[in-house]
Design a protein around this motif. Structure first.
Motif, PDB file in Angstrom:
ATOM      1  N   ASP A 149      -8.882 -37.832  20.080  1.00 13.05           N
ATOM      2  CA  ASP A 149      -8.591 -36.426  20.337  1.00 13.05           C
ATOM      3  C   ASP A 149      -9.599 -35.498  19.669  1.00 13.05           C
ATOM      4  N   ARG A 150     -10.110 -35.899  18.525  1.00  7.50           N
ATOM      5  CA  ARG A 150     -11.100 -35.092  17.802  1.00  7.50           C
ATOM      6  C   ARG A 150     -12.397 -35.896  17.715  1.00  7.50           C
ATOM      7  N   VAL A 151     -13.376 -35.481  18.489  1.00  5.19           N
ATOM      8  CA  VAL A 151     -14.644 -36.199  18.624  1.00  5.19           C
ATOM      9  C   VAL A 151     -15.635 -35.690  17.583  1.00  5.19           C
ATOM     10  N   GLY A 152     -16.523 -36.587  17.135  1.00  8.60           N
ATOM     11  CA  GLY A 152     -17.576 -36.122  16.248  1.00  8.60           C
ATOM     12  C   GLY A 152     -18.078 -37.188  15.300  1.00  8.60           C
ATOM     13  N   ASP A 178      -8.254 -31.908  11.215  1.00 13.12           N
ATOM     14  CA  ASP A 178      -7.901 -30.487  11.125  1.00 13.12           C
ATOM     15  C   ASP A 178      -9.045 -29.633  11.659  1.00 13.12           C
ATOM     16  N   ASP A 179      -8.729 -28.395  12.023  1.00  9.24           N
ATOM     17  CA  ASP A 179      -9.744 -27.500  12.588  1.00  9.24           C
ATOM     18  C   ASP A 179     -10.810 -27.103  11.584  1.00  9.24           C
ATOM     19  N   TRP A 180     -10.530 -27.163  10.272  1.00  9.81           N
ATOM     20  CA  TRP A 180     -11.573 -26.790   9.311  1.00  9.81           C
ATOM     21  C   TRP A 180     -12.751 -27.756   9.355  1.00  9.81           C
ATOM     22  N   GLN A 181     -12.526 -28.920   9.972  1.00  7.18           N
ATOM     23  CA  GLN A 181     -13.586 -29.918  10.077  1.00  7.18           C
ATOM     24  C   GLN A 181     -14.415 -29.772  11.350  1.00  7.18           C
ATOM     25  N   VAL A 182     -14.179 -28.723  12.128  1.00  6.64           N
ATOM     26  CA  VAL A 182     -14.982 -28.482  13.333  1.00  6.64           C
ATOM     27  C   VAL A 182     -16.376 -28.024  12.924  1.00  6.64           C
ATOM     28  N   TYR A 194     -18.558 -31.074  23.700  1.00  6.02           N
ATOM     29  CA  TYR A 194     -17.445 -31.476  22.859  1.00  6.02           C
ATOM     30  C   TYR A 194     -17.150 -30.382  21.836  1.00  6.02           C
ATOM     31  N   ASP A 195     -15.883 -30.277  21.444  1.00  5.25           N
ATOM     32  CA  ASP A 195     -15.555 -29.575  20.214  1.00  5.25           C
ATOM     33  C   ASP A 195     -15.870 -30.555  19.088  1.00  5.25           C
ATOM     34  N   TRP A 196     -17.060 -30.404  18.520  1.00  3.17           N
ATOM     35  CA  TRP A 196     -17.616 -31.436  17.643  1.00  3.17           C
ATOM     36  C   TRP A 196     -17.141 -31.239  16.200  1.00  3.17           C
ATOM     37  N   HIS A 197     -16.571 -32.298  15.647  1.00  3.94           N
ATOM     38  CA  HIS A 197     -16.121 -32.305  14.259  1.00  3.94           C
ATOM     39  C   HIS A 197     -17.120 -33.085  13.408  1.00  3.94           C
ATOM     40  N   THR A 198     -17.158 -32.779  12.130  1.00  3.68           N
ATOM     41  CA  THR A 198     -18.074 -33.488  11.238  1.00  3.68           C
ATOM     42  C   THR A 198     -17.381 -33.845   9.920  1.00  3.68           C
ATOM     43  N   LEU A 199     -17.374 -35.145   9.625  1.00  4.04           N
ATOM     44  CA  LEU A 199     -17.080 -35.672   8.295  1.00  4.04           C
ATOM     45  C   LEU A 199     -18.329 -36.419   7.866  1.00  4.04           C
ATOM     46  N   PHE A 214     -14.510 -39.271  -1.479  1.00  2.00           N
ATOM     47  CA  PHE A 214     -14.884 -37.865  -1.375  1.00  2.00           C
ATOM     48  C   PHE A 214     -15.802 -37.706  -0.163  1.00  2.00           C
ATOM     49  N   TYR A 215     -15.633 -36.622   0.569  1.00  2.00           N
ATOM     50  CA  TYR A 215     -16.486 -36.401   1.734  1.00  2.00           C
ATOM     51  C   TYR A 215     -16.633 -34.903   1.975  1.00  2.00           C
ATOM     52  N   SER A 216     -17.646 -34.534   2.759  1.00  2.00           N
ATOM     53  CA  SER A 216     -17.852 -33.155   3.173  1.00  2.00           C
ATOM     54  C   SER A 216     -17.421 -33.004   4.624  1.00  2.00           C
ATOM     55  N   GLY A 217     -16.944 -31.817   4.989  1.00  2.00           N
ATOM     56  CA  GLY A 217     -16.473 -31.624   6.350  1.00  2.00           C
ATOM     57  C   GLY A 217     -16.714 -30.226   6.868  1.00  2.00           C
ATOM     58  N   GLY A 218     -16.841 -30.148   8.217  1.00  2.00           N
ATOM     59  CA  GLY A 218     -16.992 -28.875   8.893  1.00  2.00           C
ATOM     60  C   GLY A 218     -18.443 -28.482   9.097  1.00  2.00           C
ATOM     61  N   SER A 219     -18.682 -27.188   9.149  1.00  2.00           N
ATOM     62  CA  SER A 219     -20.019 -26.628   9.328  1.00  2.00           C
ATOM     63  C   SER A 219     -20.384 -25.820   8.098  1.00  2.00           C
ATOM     64  N   TRP A 220     -21.549 -26.110   7.525  1.00  2.00           N
ATOM     65  CA  TRP A 220     -21.946 -25.388   6.314  1.00  2.00           C
ATOM     66  C   TRP A 220     -22.146 -23.901   6.571  1.00  2.00           C
ATOM     67  N   LEU A 221     -22.288 -23.504   7.844  1.00  2.00           N
ATOM     68  CA  LEU A 221     -22.437 -22.100   8.184  1.00  2.00           C
ATOM     69  C   LEU A 221     -21.118 -21.337   8.106  1.00  2.00           C
ATOM     70  N   GLU A 222     -20.001 -22.064   8.026  1.00  2.00           N
ATOM     71  CA  GLU A 222     -18.686 -21.447   8.003  1.00  2.00           C
ATOM     72  C   GLU A 222     -18.088 -21.489   6.604  1.00  2.00           C
ATOM     73  N   PRO A 223     -17.260 -20.523   6.249  1.00  2.00           N
ATOM     74  CA  PRO A 223     -16.667 -20.493   4.899  1.00  2.00           C
ATOM     75  C   PRO A 223     -15.702 -21.634   4.635  1.00  2.00           C
ATOM     76  N   THR A 224     -15.261 -22.325   5.680  1.00  2.00           N
ATOM     77  CA  THR A 224     -14.319 -23.431   5.499  1.00  2.00           C
ATOM     78  C   THR A 224     -14.992 -24.725   5.056  1.00  2.00           C
ATOM     79  N   TYR A 225     -16.333 -24.797   5.135  1.00  2.00           N
ATOM     80  CA  TYR A 225     -17.027 -26.034   4.772  1.00  2.00           C
ATOM     81  C   TYR A 225     -16.787 -26.365   3.302  1.00  2.00           C
ATOM     82  N   GLY A 226     -16.630 -27.656   3.024  1.00  2.00           N
ATOM     83  CA  GLY A 226     -16.444 -28.035   1.635  1.00  2.00           C
ATOM     84  C   GLY A 226     -16.247 -29.518   1.458  1.00  2.00           C
TER      85      GLY A 226
END
Length: 317
Positions: A149-152, A178-182, A194-199, A214-226
């Motif tokens: 369901d969540r590709v990436g 979760d959407d914060w990982q888009v 695709y609605d591309w997710h990143t871990l 421990f892992y990083s997720g989302g887009s570094w351009l967005e405030p939700t990245y972490g």
């Protein structure tokens, strides 16, 4: 005396930092400049705060191999009296594969062993070796998965048979949840949208009889990245993200942008420290940062991301 510091602890470009503890102190390897004709700048330190560049780590691969010129995310493990570097090489956002190099000294030079560890993967990056207490070596990494369901880009693991061979196919251990990982919606990848997710950037630490990835997720351009984490009772899983727990690190607007790709190392005073990169406010460089990480029965907590003068806490703090 508390160890005082201010981020970034290394002001030059130094992305995807990995720190190895050695007899003389600490050695750091990072994505970025080619130094002395070698990929991956190498830094040394006695205290995790003051760093000195000592050259480049990896002898570049011959261009005629056609493997690409983007060298990313080195990590190093000591085994059998030598040091083994795992890294990816490829062309930008496509065609990356994991490889291994070896050196007789932790600062290099590292020489590639002619092995593509992930020939069947679409895209594989961020290799992270982990040795369990029974002596078994595992290789965690990130890879692209188009099913579900969540590709990436997701996290995977495999067993290392020796230091230059993986055992069969890697298994996915953590999928986007979760959407914060888009990373980007309607991203064109592999000929589709695709609605591309990143871990990405997995790093495993054993603590209190359990395993923390421990892992990083989302887009570094967005405030939700972490940086977030998952927990397991065995390196092969199952891995579970703690419910309702916010990421350990997130962007601080105009101060710390895109904190991520971490490792965890024990400081000279016994305090565990998370090492990560963050973009400068101008978004021209990812620089190495550190902050204390505290453990409790509820899991890890990071005292950061910090951007003003601070110090490692004493054991009682």
């Amino acid at each position: 005396m508390p160890i005082r510091y201010r981020n970034p602890v290394y002001d030059a470009y130094f992305a995807d930092p990995f720190v190895l503890r050695v007899a003389e102190g600490y050695v750091a390897y990072g994505t970025g400049r080619v130094v002395d004709g070698r990929a991956f700048e190498v830094l040394t330190s006695s205290d995790l705060v003051t760093w000195r560049s000592v050259g480049g780590a990896l002898e570049l691969l011959p261009p005629e191999l056609g493997l690409g010129g983007d060298y990313w995310a080195p990590e190093v493990a000591e085994a059998d009296g030598r040091w083994w570097m795992y890294y990816s090489v490829g062309h930008g956002d496509v065609g990356h594969h994991l490889r291994v190099a070896v050196a007789e000294h932790p600062t290099g030079p590292f020489v590639d062993q002619g092995v593509n560890l992930t020939p069947d993967e679409r895209f594989a990056i961020d290799a992270s070796p982990f040795r369990d207490e029974d002596g078994t070596w595992y290789l965690f990494h990130a890879r692209d998965v188009l099913e579900g369901d969540r590709v990436g880009t997701m996290l995977a693991v495999n067993v290392l048979d020796g230091m230059t061979r993986l055992r069969g196919q890697s298994r996915t251990i953590l999928r986007p949840s979760d959407d914060w990982q888009v990373f980007l919606r309607q991203r064109k990848m592999y000929g589709q949208l695709y609605d591309w997710h990143t871990l990405e950037g997995p790093f495993v630490r054993r603590y209190g009889g359990r395993y923390y990835c421990f892992y990083s997720g989302g887009s570094w351009l967005e405030p939700t990245y972490g940086v977030a984490y998952a927990v397991a009772d065995h390196p092969l899983g199952p891995w579970v993200e703690p419910s309702g727990v916010p990421p350990l690190l997130r962007t601080v607007t105009d101060r710390v942008i895109g904190p991520g790709h971490n490792c965890v190392i024990t400081g000279p005073d016994g305090q565990d420290v998370i090492v990560y990169h963050a973009w400068n406010p101008e978004r021209t460089a990812r620089r190495m940062c550190i902050d204390p990480i505290l453990w409790s029965p509820d899991g890890p907590r990071v005292l950061g991301p910090s951007f003003s003068p601070t110090h490692f806490p004493r054991a009682a703090e």
